[in-house]
Scaffold this active site. Structure first.
Site, PDB file in Angstrom:
ATOM      1  N   ARG A  67      15.940   6.271  12.108  1.00 40.18           N
ATOM      2  CA  ARG A  67      17.119   6.904  11.513  1.00 40.18           C
ATOM      3  C   ARG A  67      18.332   6.605  12.380  1.00 40.18           C
ATOM      4  O   ARG A  67      18.277   6.717  13.605  1.00 40.18           O
ATOM      5  CB  ARG A  67      16.880   8.412  11.420  1.00 40.18           C
ATOM      6  CG  ARG A  67      16.014   8.793  10.217  1.00 40.18           C
ATOM      7  CD  ARG A  67      16.838   8.895   8.968  1.00 40.18           C
ATOM      8  NE  ARG A  67      17.792   9.963   9.162  1.00 40.18           N
ATOM      9  CZ  ARG A  67      17.495  11.258   9.039  1.00 40.18           C
ATOM     10  NH1 ARG A  67      16.294  11.650   8.659  1.00 40.18           N
ATOM     11  NH2 ARG A  67      18.416  12.165   9.259  1.00 40.18           N
ATOM     12  N   ASP A 103      20.896  14.092   8.865  1.00 42.03           N
ATOM     13  CA  ASP A 103      20.376  14.217   7.501  1.00 42.03           C
ATOM     14  C   ASP A 103      21.463  14.002   6.445  1.00 42.03           C
ATOM     15  O   ASP A 103      22.598  14.446   6.599  1.00 42.03           O
ATOM     16  CB  ASP A 103      19.778  15.613   7.289  1.00 42.03           C
ATOM     17  CG  ASP A 103      18.400  15.753   7.921  1.00 42.03           C
ATOM     18  OD1 ASP A 103      17.971  14.825   8.651  1.00 42.03           O
ATOM     19  OD2 ASP A 103      17.754  16.785   7.686  1.00 42.03           O
ATOM     20  N   ASP A 122       9.915  13.593  13.740  1.00 43.70           N
ATOM     21  CA  ASP A 122      11.215  14.255  13.893  1.00 43.70           C
ATOM     22  C   ASP A 122      11.492  14.603  15.357  1.00 43.70           C
ATOM     23  O   ASP A 122      10.657  14.348  16.241  1.00 43.70           O
ATOM     24  CB  ASP A 122      11.240  15.511  12.996  1.00 43.70           C
ATOM     25  CG  ASP A 122      12.556  15.657  12.256  1.00 43.70           C
ATOM     26  OD1 ASP A 122      13.597  15.249  12.797  1.00 43.70           O
ATOM     27  OD2 ASP A 122      12.543  16.202  11.132  1.00 43.70           O
TER      28      ASP A 122
END
Ligand code: NAG
Ligand code: NAG
Ligand code: NAG
Ligand code: NAG
Ligand code: NAG
Length: 416
Positions: free
Chosen positions: A232, A236, A181
């Site tokens: 990603r 989110d 992350d």
């Protein structure tokens, strides 16, 4: 400074390579005949020379992750029971192999040597024992850290400045997958911080799938291929229709940059968490599958419903996701709320997804020239959600009537 200029050179070389690869991709002749896309053999693909060549991710990863359903409440009991459930439901046989622990698995402070300490109240047996358990089920185990001083929860440390130590720890525990992350960092670019962990993982002695979670901040699709196995492309996801389709849209922009070894990641699945209707979850799963997204289940698998199983357990839709050609589908035509998504599959087949994002029932047509099928081909269609071949053969186009927030997904096979 030396490091910086080396990286700039590296990135420039990557860009040139990407342009070369892209050039091949945009050639329609190539597309139809599959030339130049059949080589999924990482070690023998000349374009992969400079890459994180860990041999992983030849097809998008499949498994489960704790975050969407359990957040910070994940425990070793949940992880073990989920591993059991993946096997008992038959999902592991369909390809769901990774059991991934997200944030909150460690104590806030490292031990005196600087090592991560698994959280005593929730992971009392430690991660090594848990990894052994998950492996004993024939599955793989994933863990989570952060390219910053703390993870996003701020309840455990991140790996910035501890990359080699942490990569070694993960390898010694038998970890197979790392989600990394981007919270609480030092303000430097992800292109500086992420490759440090890439090199640490490569030195760790164990092939570990590397999932870059920098939220699409610096167009990771453009550099992620050298650094990780997936990246990603979005913030989110939340468990609602608007969030889901907007992630799908952002992810689609980078379709040309996904390929075996490295995939665009629009975030984990929400199917089974209750915020969307069954039809909407079918759209969600269909778009993720055709987009070659990681299929990481995000619900509670320990009491999964029949309805959820019908979606995440659809082997025909999974087969589209796992097709060895590894070409991400694109939204090839939009007419207001009506969308045509398609992409090539092996054996000259084509995956087709018709989506109605509007509030009224509509007829949606896919034209052969939009989806890369030669003009006069006669085509057989299989409906992947009805699990049947359509009796009619199709020429020039295929039309279906589709309800609000619903979809139809087909595999098309030219037969003449
Ligand atoms: C497209 O690919 C074909 C077959 O490989 C080749 O003959 C042709 O020159 C290519 N066209 C372009 C525009 O690159
Ligand atoms: C890749 O190709 C080499 C040489 O052709 C072969 O030995 C190897 O088994 C292949 N690997 C995979 C994963 O297909
Ligand atoms: C975690 O547990 C707390 C306390 O029981 C609860 O308030 C919270 O909603 C839970 N979070 C998730 C994501 O389930
Ligand atoms: C699964 O069980 C939990 C409690 O153990 C419950 O909150 C949840 O609603 C259940 N889900 C389903 C789909 O039955
Ligand atoms: C679809 O193709 C048929 C011929 O097979 C043609 O008659 C029809 O007009 C086409 N429909 C659309 C909507 O283009």
């Amino acid at each position: 400074m030396m490091m910086n200029s080396r990286w700039v050179t590296w990135l420039l070389m990557l860009l040139v390579l990407l342009i070369m690869v892209d050039h091949g991709r945009c050639n329609n002749t190539n597309k139809l005949h599959g030339v130049g896309h059949g080589n999924n053999n990482v070690t023998h693909n000349p374009y992969r020379r400079f890459l994180l060549s860990n041999g992983l991710a030849l097809t998008p990863p499949m498994g489960w992750n704790s975050w969407n359903h359990f957040g910070c409440n994940v425990t070793e009991k949940i992880v073990k029971e989920t591993a059991d459930a993946l096997v008992s439901t038959g999902l592991s046989k369909l390809g769901y192999k990774y059991v991934n622990i997200d944030d909150c698995w460690a104590e806030l402070t490292r031990d005196t040597k600087g090592n991560f300490v698994p959280k005593k109240t929730t992971f009392p047996s430690g991660i090594k024992a848990l990894a052994d358990y998950v492996h004993s089920k024939g599955l793989k185990i994933g863990i989570y850290s952060d390219a910053g001083y703390y993870t996003c929860s701020k309840k455990m440390p991140g790996s910035l400045g501890h990359e080699e130590r942490d990569a070694k720890t993960f390898a010694s525990w038998g970890i197979d997958y790392l989600k990394y992350d981007n919270c609480n960092n030092d303000g430097s670019k992800p292109t500086i911080r992420y490759p440090v962990m890439t090199r640490a993982l490569m030195k760790s002695g164990r092939p570990i799938f590397f999932s870059l979670c920098e939220w699409g901040d610096m167009h990771p699709a453009k550099w992620g291929y050298q650094v990780g196995n997936s990246w990603r492309t979005t913030n989110d996801i939340s468990d609602n229709w608007e969030s889901m389709v907007s992630r799908a849209d952002m992810n689609e922009i980078y379709a040309d940059l996904a390929k075996p070894g490295g995939w665009n990641d629009p975030d984990m699945l929400e199917v089974g968490n209750g915020g969307m209707s069954k039809k909407e979850y079918i759209v969600h799963f269909s778009i993720w599958a055709i987009s070659k997204a990681p299929l990481l289940i995000g619900c509670n698998l320990r009491n999964v419903t029949k309805e959820t199983m019908e979606i995440i357990g659809n082997g025909e839709v999974i087969a589209v996701n796992q097709d060895p050609l590894g070409i991400q589908a694109k939204k090839v035509r939009m007419e207001g709320d009506w969308e045509v998504w398609s992409g090539p599959l092996t054996n000259y087949m084509v995956a087709l997804l018709l989506v109605n994002r509007g509030s009224v029932r509509a007829s949606i047509t896919a034209h052969w020239d939009d989806i890369g099928i030669p003009a006069n081909s006669i085509v057989e269609a299989r409906d992947l959600w009805e699990h049947k071949n359509l009796k009619q053969k199709f020429v020039q186009n295929l039309t279906a009537t589709i309800g609000s927030h619903a979809s139809k997904m087909y595999v098309l096979k030219p037969i003449g």
